[in-house]
Design a protein around this motif. Structure first.
Motif, PDB file in Angstrom:
ATOM      1  N   PHE B  10       0.836  -1.189   0.000  1.00  0.00           N
ATOM      2  CA  PHE B  10       0.000   0.000   0.000  1.00  0.00           C
ATOM      3  C   PHE B  10       0.877   1.247   0.000  1.00  0.00           C
ATOM      4  O   PHE B  10       2.057   1.222   0.272  1.00  0.00           O
ATOM      5  CB  PHE B  10      -0.968  -0.003   1.170  1.00  0.00           C
ATOM      6  CG  PHE B  10      -0.307  -0.077   2.511  1.00  0.00           C
ATOM      7  CD1 PHE B  10       0.029   1.070   3.186  1.00  0.00           C
ATOM      8  CD2 PHE B  10      -0.021  -1.306   3.081  1.00  0.00           C
ATOM      9  CE1 PHE B  10       0.635   0.994   4.425  1.00  0.00           C
ATOM     10  CE2 PHE B  10       0.586  -1.376   4.320  1.00  0.00           C
ATOM     11  CZ  PHE B  10       0.923  -0.232   4.991  1.00  0.00           C
ATOM     12  N   HIS B  11       0.249   2.354  -0.326  1.00  0.00           N
ATOM     13  CA  HIS B  11       0.972   3.611  -0.469  1.00  0.00           C
ATOM     14  C   HIS B  11       1.492   4.100   0.887  1.00  0.00           C
ATOM     15  O   HIS B  11       0.768   4.077   1.863  1.00  0.00           O
ATOM     16  CB  HIS B  11       0.047   4.665  -1.062  1.00  0.00           C
ATOM     17  CG  HIS B  11      -0.364   4.335  -2.448  1.00  0.00           C
ATOM     18  ND1 HIS B  11       0.465   4.504  -3.517  1.00  0.00           N
ATOM     19  CD2 HIS B  11      -1.506   3.804  -2.936  1.00  0.00           C
ATOM     20  CE1 HIS B  11      -0.169   4.116  -4.622  1.00  0.00           C
ATOM     21  NE2 HIS B  11      -1.354   3.681  -4.286  1.00  0.00           N
ATOM     22  N   ARG B 265      -5.386  13.513   0.183  1.00  0.00           N
ATOM     23  CA  ARG B 265      -5.145  12.173  -0.370  1.00  0.00           C
ATOM     24  C   ARG B 265      -6.046  11.895  -1.570  1.00  0.00           C
ATOM     25  O   ARG B 265      -6.810  10.924  -1.586  1.00  0.00           O
ATOM     26  CB  ARG B 265      -5.387  11.117   0.715  1.00  0.00           C
ATOM     27  CG  ARG B 265      -4.611  11.362   1.996  1.00  0.00           C
ATOM     28  CD  ARG B 265      -3.168  10.949   1.867  1.00  0.00           C
ATOM     29  NE  ARG B 265      -2.426  11.309   3.084  1.00  0.00           N
ATOM     30  CZ  ARG B 265      -1.202  10.879   3.344  1.00  0.00           C
ATOM     31  NH1 ARG B 265      -0.574  10.102   2.500  1.00  0.00           N
ATOM     32  NH2 ARG B 265      -0.572  11.248   4.435  1.00  0.00           N
ATOM     33  N   SER B 268      -6.715   7.344  -6.015  1.00  0.00           N
ATOM     34  CA  SER B 268      -7.738   6.294  -6.005  1.00  0.00           C
ATOM     35  C   SER B 268      -7.538   5.260  -4.905  1.00  0.00           C
ATOM     36  O   SER B 268      -8.475   4.558  -4.539  1.00  0.00           O
ATOM     37  CB  SER B 268      -7.764   5.592  -7.358  1.00  0.00           C
ATOM     38  OG  SER B 268      -6.525   4.919  -7.571  1.00  0.00           O
ATOM     39  N   TRP B 269      -6.311   5.168  -4.357  1.00  0.00           N
ATOM     40  CA  TRP B 269      -6.097   4.165  -3.307  1.00  0.00           C
ATOM     41  C   TRP B 269      -6.969   4.442  -2.088  1.00  0.00           C
ATOM     42  O   TRP B 269      -7.473   3.521  -1.453  1.00  0.00           O
ATOM     43  CB  TRP B 269      -4.611   4.144  -2.892  1.00  0.00           C
ATOM     44  CG  TRP B 269      -4.309   2.998  -1.971  1.00  0.00           C
ATOM     45  CD1 TRP B 269      -3.921   1.737  -2.314  1.00  0.00           C
ATOM     46  CD2 TRP B 269      -4.396   3.013  -0.542  1.00  0.00           C
ATOM     47  NE1 TRP B 269      -3.757   0.968  -1.189  1.00  0.00           N
ATOM     48  CE2 TRP B 269      -4.047   1.724  -0.094  1.00  0.00           C
ATOM     49  CE3 TRP B 269      -4.735   3.983   0.405  1.00  0.00           C
ATOM     50  CZ2 TRP B 269      -4.021   1.378   1.263  1.00  0.00           C
ATOM     51  CZ3 TRP B 269      -4.720   3.656   1.752  1.00  0.00           C
ATOM     52  CH2 TRP B 269      -4.359   2.354   2.161  1.00  0.00           C
ATOM     53  N   PHE B 270      -7.158   5.729  -1.769  1.00  0.00           N
ATOM     54  CA  PHE B 270      -7.886   6.091  -0.556  1.00  0.00           C
ATOM     55  C   PHE B 270      -9.397   5.981  -0.769  1.00  0.00           C
ATOM     56  O   PHE B 270      -9.978   6.755  -1.526  1.00  0.00           O
ATOM     57  CB  PHE B 270      -7.515   7.506  -0.096  1.00  0.00           C
ATOM     58  CG  PHE B 270      -6.210   7.547   0.653  1.00  0.00           C
ATOM     59  CD1 PHE B 270      -6.185   7.429   2.032  1.00  0.00           C
ATOM     60  CD2 PHE B 270      -5.008   7.649  -0.025  1.00  0.00           C
ATOM     61  CE1 PHE B 270      -4.975   7.435   2.724  1.00  0.00           C
ATOM     62  CE2 PHE B 270      -3.800   7.657   0.667  1.00  0.00           C
ATOM     63  CZ  PHE B 270      -3.780   7.548   2.041  1.00  0.00           C
ATOM     64  N   VAL B 271     -10.025   5.040  -0.071  1.00  0.00           N
ATOM     65  CA  VAL B 271     -11.479   4.943  -0.143  1.00  0.00           C
ATOM     66  C   VAL B 271     -12.106   5.917   0.864  1.00  0.00           C
ATOM     67  O   VAL B 271     -13.249   6.329   0.715  1.00  0.00           O
ATOM     68  CB  VAL B 271     -11.979   3.503   0.108  1.00  0.00           C
ATOM     69  CG1 VAL B 271     -11.460   2.584  -0.997  1.00  0.00           C
ATOM     70  CG2 VAL B 271     -11.542   2.987   1.470  1.00  0.00           C
ATOM     71  N   TYR B 272     -11.329   6.274   1.902  1.00  0.00           N
ATOM     72  CA  TYR B 272     -11.776   7.292   2.855  1.00  0.00           C
ATOM     73  C   TYR B 272     -10.683   8.344   2.948  1.00  0.00           C
ATOM     74  O   TYR B 272      -9.548   8.040   3.307  1.00  0.00           O
ATOM     75  CB  TYR B 272     -12.047   6.686   4.239  1.00  0.00           C
ATOM     76  CG  TYR B 272     -12.541   7.724   5.202  1.00  0.00           C
ATOM     77  CD1 TYR B 272     -13.901   8.010   5.289  1.00  0.00           C
ATOM     78  CD2 TYR B 272     -11.651   8.460   5.981  1.00  0.00           C
ATOM     79  CE1 TYR B 272     -14.355   9.002   6.132  1.00  0.00           C
ATOM     80  CE2 TYR B 272     -12.109   9.461   6.826  1.00  0.00           C
ATOM     81  CZ  TYR B 272     -13.458   9.728   6.893  1.00  0.00           C
ATOM     82  OH  TYR B 272     -13.909  10.716   7.717  1.00  0.00           O
ATOM     83  N   PRO B 274      -8.859  11.398   4.675  1.00  0.00           N
ATOM     84  CA  PRO B 274      -8.873  11.908   6.047  1.00  0.00           C
ATOM     85  C   PRO B 274      -9.247  13.384   6.145  1.00  0.00           C
ATOM     86  O   PRO B 274      -9.906  13.803   7.103  1.00  0.00           O
ATOM     87  CB  PRO B 274      -7.435  11.672   6.511  1.00  0.00           C
ATOM     88  CG  PRO B 274      -6.620  11.508   5.264  1.00  0.00           C
ATOM     89  CD  PRO B 274      -7.533  10.931   4.237  1.00  0.00           C
TER      90      PRO B 274
END
Lengths: 293, 293
Positions: B10-11, B265, B268-272, B274
Motif C-alpha cells: 500500500f501507499h 489524499r 484512487s487508493w484512498f477509499v476514505y 482523512p
C-alpha cells in the motif's frame, strides 16, 4: 529516577505512579489472551505475538487463520521496513511469481472490512479529543475510532497495530501481506485498510529491524530480509509452547486510573501538566502469566 | 505501486503526488542548512546529522556547541534505547563518576528554555487542530506549539526531534544528555524539556538500534551500548566532510501544496479521505546538494 539512572534521565511515558497503580489491579482487571486469537511469529531474533481482532475484521481473520494453519508464511520473510511507518511481511514475489502457493480454498478477494457497526461494542470513550475521528476510545484493549453519525467504528493505526496490505480498489488483498505500525501513528490509513490486531509481545524486535533502502522501505537485496521461521496460531501449538499473556481490561477501573495518571502527570518532574492524552499514546499493559500446571 | 512492488503493497505516508510536487519546487523553496547549526554524530553504523534550533533554546544550544568543541561526546555512547520513546546518549556514568570531565566554563545549570515568546517567529499555522496545544504549525521547518493567551511558543516532541535530558526541577541539566524521539510523539513532554533541534539525516540508524532491556530502556550491559566515534559541529570540520543538506522551507508554496496533498489524499487508493493532517505526521523534505567546487 535521578539516583538510579544518572543525571539527565527523564521519566518515560509511564511516569510516576504507573507501576503502583498496576500493582494494585485486582486479577479481574486482567484478561487472558485466548490461544485461538493469537498469532505467534518466530523470527531468528525471537518471538512476535499478535492478538487478532475477529470482531473487527472477521473474514480477514478467518483467512489469516487458514493461512497460518497451512503454514503459509513459514519460510517467507519480512520484506519491507520503512522508517517511521511499517514493517511488512509475506511473499517477496507476490506481485510476480509466488514462492508459496495459496491454500486451495482461500478467498481471492476479501470484503472491505475497514469499518464495522458500533452495535454490541463495549466502547470505553476518551474525552480528550482527536484530529482524525469524531470520537475515539478502546474496545477490549484495542484503540478504536467511531462516527456516531454513521454508526461505524474502526481500529486505529496506532503503534503496534497490525493490518492487511492491499492494492488499489476494489482489490482488498487476500490476507497474505501483513504489516505492523512502527512509528508515528499513520492515522490517514484509518478506514482504508483492514486492521486485524495488535502486537502484544515483540514490538522491540520488529521496530529495531534494519530499514530497507529501496522504495517504500523494501529491501533491495534478498539477503537483507528477515526470514520467518514459522507463523502459527497459538492454539495449534503444543501447550508448553503457547504464549501465556494477559492484557489489562480497558473497561477496568485500573485502566481508568492509568489514563488519569497519564493525563494529569501529577508528579514533581512535570513543570507543565498536559491534562490531555492522545488515544495512540496509551500503551496497553501486558503481563506474562505462569502456564497452568 | 502495484506493478512495482507486488500485491498488497500500500501507499506510504508520502502518497501519490508527493514526488511530483517536490520536483516542481523552485530552488528558492529550499533552505541550505548552516554548518554552524549542524551537529554531526559519527556512529559505527553511519552519520547522524542534527539541525540545532538556537532561536528556541539559545543557552542550551550554546552549551552544546561548547561541549562539541571540547570533543566532550567523543568516546561516550548511546546508553538508552526505549522502544516507542527515545534514544539517549551521553556519559553512561553521569550520575556517579563521570567518564568525561565537563569543560571548565560550562554552565552547571541551564535556564528552563521550555517555551519562548512568539515574538518575531514566522509561524506557518496548521488549521487541523491538535490535542495538546491551543495552536500548532511550523517555524523554519520545526514543528511548533503556540498559546496565544500566554504569547509563548515551543518545539514539539515529534518523531526525530532532539532534546536535553534533565532530572527533577529545578535542575534542568547541563546539556550533556541528549535524546531523540523514536516512536509515537510523546507530546506530554512538550513545555517540560528544552528541545534543541531535529535529526535531518540518520533517523533510520537511531530508530533501528537494539532496545535496552533495563529500566527506561537503559542497556544493562555496557557492551550493548553504541559508541560515539565523534560528535562535532559541522563548521569545525573540513569542508569536504561537512554535510551539504537542504530542507524545504515550511513557509513555501511547495510545502503548502505538500500539506494539502497529505490532507486530502486525492488518489484512487484512498477509499476514505482523512481531510486532516496531524502536525507530527508531516515529514520535512531533506535533500543532499553537491558541495560547492
Amino acid at each position: 529516577m535521578a539516583g538510579d539512572a544518572g543525571a539527565g534521565f527523564f521519566h518515560p511515558g509511564g511516569g510516576t505512579g504507573h507501576d503502583e497503580i498496576l500493582a494494585d489491579a485486582p486479577s479481574s482487571a486482567w484478561r487472558t489472551l485466548k490461544p485461538d486469537d493469537l498469532l505467534v511469529m518466530q523470527l531468528p531474533q525471537g518471538r512476535v505475538v499478535i492478538e487478532l481482532a475477529p470482531q473487527f475484521a472477521p473474514d480477514h481473520v478467518a483467512a489469516i487463520k487458514q493461512l497460518a494453519a497451512a503454514h503459509y508464511w513459514d519460510g517467507l520473510a519480512i520484506t519491507r521496513v520503512q522508517d517511521n511507518f511499517v514493517v511488512q511481511w509475506g511473499d517477496p514475489a507476490a506481485g510476480t511469481a509466488r514462492q508459496h502457493p495459496l491454500p486451495a480454498n482461500l478467498p481471492r478477494l476479501l470484503p472491505p472490512e475497514y469499518t464495522r457497526s458500533t452495535q454490541d461494542l463495549d466502547f470505553m470513550r476518551l474525552q480528550d479529543g482527536d484530529i482524525y475521528a469524531p470520537a475515539v476510545g478502546f474496545v477490549r484493549g484495542f484503540p478504536v475510532g467511531e462516527d456516531p453519525r454513521t454508526g461505524r467504528a474502526w481500529l486505529l493505526h496506532c503503534y503496534g497495530m497490525v493490518g492487511v496490505g492491499r492494492d488499489d480498489p476494489p482489490d482488498t488483498g487476500d490476507g497474505t501481506q501483513l504489516y505492523a505500525v512502527i512509528g508515528q501513528a499513520p492515522r490517514q490509513l484509518d478506514r482504508n485498510l483492514a486492521v486485524i490486531g495488535r502486537v502484544v509481545q515483540g514490538m522491540d524486535i520488529l521496530s529495531a529491524l534494519p530499514r530497507g533502502r529501496g522504495a517504500l522501505g523494501v529491501y533491495r537485496n534478498a539477503s537483507h530480509r528477515t526470514p520467518i521461521i514459522s507463523l502459527r496460531l497459538a492454539s495449534s501449538q503444543p501447550a508448553a509452547n503457547q504464549p501465556h499473556l494477559q492484557v489489562l481490561r480497558t473497561a477496568s477501573a485500573t485502566f481508568a486510573n492509568l489514563l488519569a495518571n497519564r493525563r494529569h502527570r501529577a508528579n514533581s518532574w512535570f513543570v507543565y501538566r498536559p491534562d490531555r492524552v492522545s488515544v495512540c499514546n496509551v500503551p496497553l499493559p501486558v503481563r506474562f502469566i505462569p502456564p497452568k500446571p
